[in-house]
Design an enzyme around this catalytic site. Structure first.
Site, PDB file in Angstrom:
ATOM      1  N   LEU A  82       0.831  -1.197   0.000  1.00 22.74           N
ATOM      2  CA  LEU A  82       0.000   0.000   0.000  1.00 22.74           C
ATOM      3  C   LEU A  82       0.873   1.257   0.000  1.00 22.74           C
ATOM      4  CD1 LEU A  82      -3.331   0.479   1.668  1.00 22.74           C
ATOM      5  CD2 LEU A  82      -1.629   2.230   2.004  1.00 22.74           C
ATOM      6  N   VAL A  85       2.560   1.807  -3.448  1.00 18.86           N
ATOM      7  CA  VAL A  85       1.630   2.320  -4.460  1.00 18.86           C
ATOM      8  C   VAL A  85       1.207   3.751  -4.127  1.00 18.86           C
ATOM      9  CG1 VAL A  85      -0.660   2.013  -5.498  1.00 18.86           C
ATOM     10  CG2 VAL A  85       0.856   0.041  -5.183  1.00 18.86           C
ATOM     11  N   GLU A  86       0.962   4.022  -2.854  1.00 20.86           N
ATOM     12  CA  GLU A  86       0.503   5.361  -2.451  1.00 20.86           C
ATOM     13  C   GLU A  86       1.575   6.435  -2.630  1.00 20.86           C
ATOM     14  OE1 GLU A  86      -2.321   6.734  -1.545  1.00 20.86           O
ATOM     15  OE2 GLU A  86      -3.568   4.957  -1.374  1.00 20.86           O
ATOM     16  N   SER A  87       2.773   6.178  -2.117  1.00 15.73           N
ATOM     17  CA  SER A  87       3.775   7.246  -2.067  1.00 15.73           C
ATOM     18  C   SER A  87       5.150   6.861  -2.585  1.00 15.73           C
ATOM     19  CB  SER A  87       3.937   7.721  -0.617  1.00 15.73           C
ATOM     20  OG  SER A  87       4.539   6.691   0.166  1.00 15.73           O
ATOM     21  N   TYR A 172      -5.903   1.093  -9.147  1.00 13.18           N
ATOM     22  CA  TYR A 172      -5.262   1.072  -7.834  1.00 13.18           C
ATOM     23  C   TYR A 172      -5.400  -0.282  -7.129  1.00 13.18           C
ATOM     24  CZ  TYR A 172      -4.653   2.327  -2.874  1.00 13.18           C
ATOM     25  OH  TYR A 172      -4.259   2.369  -1.558  1.00 13.18           O
TER      26      TYR A 172
END
Length: 188
Positions: A82, A85-87, A172
């Site tokens: 997570l 993928v997020e940051s 996502y």
């Protein structure tokens, strides 16, 4: 629920039956996470450099992620996926919509979770993990729906009756699940 299953089935390969088992003190265990197609091709040297950078950044925050995973009974590999993928493991990341930090907490969400400084990696990961755990409980441990809610918000998931049809969320959810599977496989 049927809409969620159909939406996930359309986005994932034929056998994407993700199972969730609550092992009590051991936390949630996800199984049958099938590999998705490899990410888009690029120059091998650029991909190798990105991979080395991500490994170094993941290692830099490993203790924080491990602590949050243990505290909330979630797989460490899921949190790593997570965050990647997020940051991209950039603690200073700020999205165009204002999401902040490793787990890209929106200011309102951070406030609701009692986070005073969403840029603090430890506070950000702890709160983001707590939020993901809350979403998993809300959606009956359905990983795809919890991830969709993490990305688009619970209201969007509730309105759509499953995975929202917006392209960002449709891309996502399988990206996080694929990355989770690869990290989980590497740890085995």
């Amino acid at each position: 629920m049927l809409l969620a299953v159909l939406a996930v089935a359309a986005a994932l390969p034929a056998r994407a039956d993700i199972t969730v088992r609550d092992d009590g003190e051991q936390g949630l265990v996800f199984g049958n996470v099938e590999a998705l197609p490899a990410p888009e091709a690029g120059r091998p040297d650029a991909l190798a450099a990105r991979s080395r950078r991500l490994r170094a950044e993941r290692q830099k925050f490993a203790a924080i992620v491990r602590s949050a995973a243990q505290a909330h009974g979630l797989p460490e590999a899921l949190l790593q996926a997570l965050i990647e993928v997020e940051s991209g493991f950039d603690a200073a990341a700020v999205s165009p919509r204002g999401a902040v930090g490793l787990m890209q907490l929106m200011p309102g969400t951070a406030r609701d979770l009692g986070v005073h400084d969403a840029r603090d990696p430890a506070a950000n990961v702890e709160a983001g993990t707590r939020y993901l755990k809350r979403l998993l409980a809300l959606y009956g441990n359905d990983l795809a729906l919890a991830l969709a809610a993490y990305n688009a918000g619970p209201a969007a998931v509730n309105r759509s009756g499953g995975l929202p049809r917006n392209p960002e969320t449709q891309a996502y959810v399988p990206r996080v699940i694929a990355r989770y599977h690869r990290l989980q496989s590497a740890a085995d």
